[in-house]
Enzyme design. Structure first.
Site, PDB file in Angstrom:
ATOM      1  N   ASP A 158       0.844  -1.203   0.000  1.00 15.12           N
ATOM      2  CA  ASP A 158       0.000   0.000   0.000  1.00 15.12           C
ATOM      3  C   ASP A 158       0.878   1.252   0.000  1.00 15.12           C
ATOM      4  O   ASP A 158       0.640   2.211   0.737  1.00 15.12           O
ATOM      5  CB  ASP A 158      -0.954   0.004   1.188  1.00 15.12           C
ATOM      6  CG  ASP A 158      -2.196   0.852   0.937  1.00 15.12           C
ATOM      7  OD1 ASP A 158      -2.552   1.045  -0.240  1.00 15.12           O
ATOM      8  OD2 ASP A 158      -2.807   1.339   1.909  1.00 15.12           O
ATOM      9  N   HIS A 159       1.877   1.238  -0.853  1.00 11.20           N
ATOM     10  CA  HIS A 159       2.911   2.275  -0.947  1.00 11.20           C
ATOM     11  C   HIS A 159       2.294   3.612  -1.359  1.00 11.20           C
ATOM     12  O   HIS A 159       1.707   3.727  -2.436  1.00 11.20           O
ATOM     13  CB  HIS A 159       3.941   1.818  -1.981  1.00 11.20           C
ATOM     14  CG  HIS A 159       5.086   2.743  -2.207  1.00 11.20           C
ATOM     15  ND1 HIS A 159       6.160   2.812  -1.366  1.00 11.20           N
ATOM     16  CD2 HIS A 159       5.337   3.629  -3.206  1.00 11.20           C
ATOM     17  CE1 HIS A 159       7.029   3.697  -1.825  1.00 11.20           C
ATOM     18  NE2 HIS A 159       6.551   4.216  -2.944  1.00 11.20           N
TER      19      HIS A 159
END
Length: 419
Positions: A306-307
């Site tokens: 979930d960068h």
């Protein structure tokens, strides 16, 4: 480039060489030979690294790179380089850009920026125009342009009928709908998980119900319409139970969990550090353990970093005002091995390709070389100096890590981290 990989342990349950230490001869992007002590009469480049392990290339189902519009946070070029050095051969790019990726020209633009990279970029198209939740975006056109799924990043579709129509419409071209699940009314002005910690800190809470009610609604819609639904970054015990029950009914639903929700809890918030402000919020230890169990029993299909790179001006400020998000590519593998066995981590970092329609490549002779290299035993500490992303908003700074990604071979290119 042609390459010989020396003394690498294969971690690929579908490969005939699973758990064996072998050499790999790669020519023109294809694995030509697998064996021991492969000769090198042409003096090809060789890859020799400590305790080298290799698996199918890893896939991250949720990354933001900023470009276009937020290049001060990250660019596609640097983001893909960071992804490669972090062990990822493919990433799904969220439409969290300016303008939003909600038409085929925007899909083509981000693809053009990624064409020469070792890590392949697969765009996610916005489900609704400008991700405003009012009208469906140009889904079919974006599918034809190369979008692999459709969803509004970190925004729920409040209009149940609109999501119903989307689930029905995409079945005509085998599309995948992504439904971030958080009831905006129940969330209200909440900024952290509602519980003991939020009460102690005097911060407005987001109840687990805000996620669970939306997950339940979305599953009811899926049961009514059919089609394929992906629920990203679930964070609560009840969400796991709801999805497990839906799968038992035979619904075509998949889900993911973020690395930080598997490793961290809301106890990290006691210092009011905005690096831990994420969406959905970090939850309780009870939720974290339920998520771990969901990964182990197969309810949770994949793990994502979930960068989400955010510049310092929007992160280092009052907790209520700071933006949600943490970078996660560089810390993903090392953090995961502190809570999960390596075989499970590899399975959850590769299984998403099949769900998103991305070609897999088993490690065997004749397959195209799509490989991630890593050492599952190395211990180290994640520090700001090790971050190669443009933004430094990591929830894992100072965290002890186990296991380290070396890099990738993909698209005929070798990328190895020098860290």
């Amino acid at each position: 480039m042609n390459l010989i990989v020396r003394a690498a342990k294969i971690i690929d349950s579908k490969s005939p060489f699973h758990n064996q230490i072998v050499d790999l001869f790669i020519e023109d992007g294809t694995i030509k030979k697998i064996g021991t002590s492969i000769a090198n009469p042409s003096n090809l480049q060789e890859l020799k690294l400590d305790n080298l392990h290799v698996s199918q290339g890893w896939f991250d189902s949720s990354v933001c790179f900023g470009e276009p519009g937020y290049e001060d946070c990250e660019t596609i070029e640097n983001g893909l380089l960071v992804a490669a050095k972090s062990g990822f051969t493919s990433v799904a790019l969220q439409p969290h850009t300016h303008p939003i990726i909600d038409n085929q020209s925007q899909v083509h633009f981000v693809q053009s920026k990624a064409k020469d990279a070792a890590t392949q970029l697969y765009p996610i198209g916005a489900l609704t125009k400008e991700s405003l939740g009012k009208d469906l975006a140009e889904l079919y056109d974006m599918k034809n342009a190369g979008a692999i799924a459709f969803g509004d990043f970190n925004r729920s579709v409040g209009n149940a009928n609109l999501l119903k129509i989307a689930l029905q419409y995409v079945q005509d071209f085998d599309g995948l709908v992504i439904a971030f699940s958080q009831d905006s009314d129940l969330k209200g002005n909440g900024v952290v998980n509602e519980g003991m910690v939020s009460t102690q800190l005097g911060l407005k809470g987001i109840p687990a119900l805000a996620e669970e009610l939306q997950v339940a609604r979305n599953l009811f819609l899926l049961e009514y319409t059919g089609g394929k639904l992906h629920i990203p970054t679930i964070s609560t015990e009840k969400s796991v139970a709801l999805i497990k029950a839906a799968k038992a009914k035979g619904l075509h639903v998949t889900c993911s969990v973020s690395v930080h929700h598997l490793v961290l809890t809301d106890e990290k918030l006691h210092g009011f550090d905005t690096r831990y402000k994420v969406a959905p919020p970090l939850r309780s230890e009870l939720d974290r353990k339920a998520l771990i169990q969901g990964v182990l029993d197969g309810t949770i299909d994949m793990i994502t970093s979930d960068h989400n790179p955010i510049d310092i001006e929007h992160k280092k400020m009052e907790f209520d005002l700071a933006k949600n998000g943490t970078i996660g590519l560089e810390s993903a593998f090392g953090a995961l091995l502190t809570v999960l066995p390596v075989e499970t981590v590899i399975e959850k970092l590769t299984h998403g390709k099949a769900i998103f329609g991305i070609q897999e490549s088993t490690i065997k002779e004749g397959s195209f070389a799509n490989l991630s290299f890593f050492n599952p035993e190395e211990t180290w500490t994640f520090t700001k100096e090790k971050i190669q992303s443009k933004s430094k908003n990591s929830a894992f700074l100072g965290q002890a890590m186990k296991g380290k990604a070396y890099g990738v071979y993909n698209q005929g290119k070798l990328v190895i981290s020098n860290e």
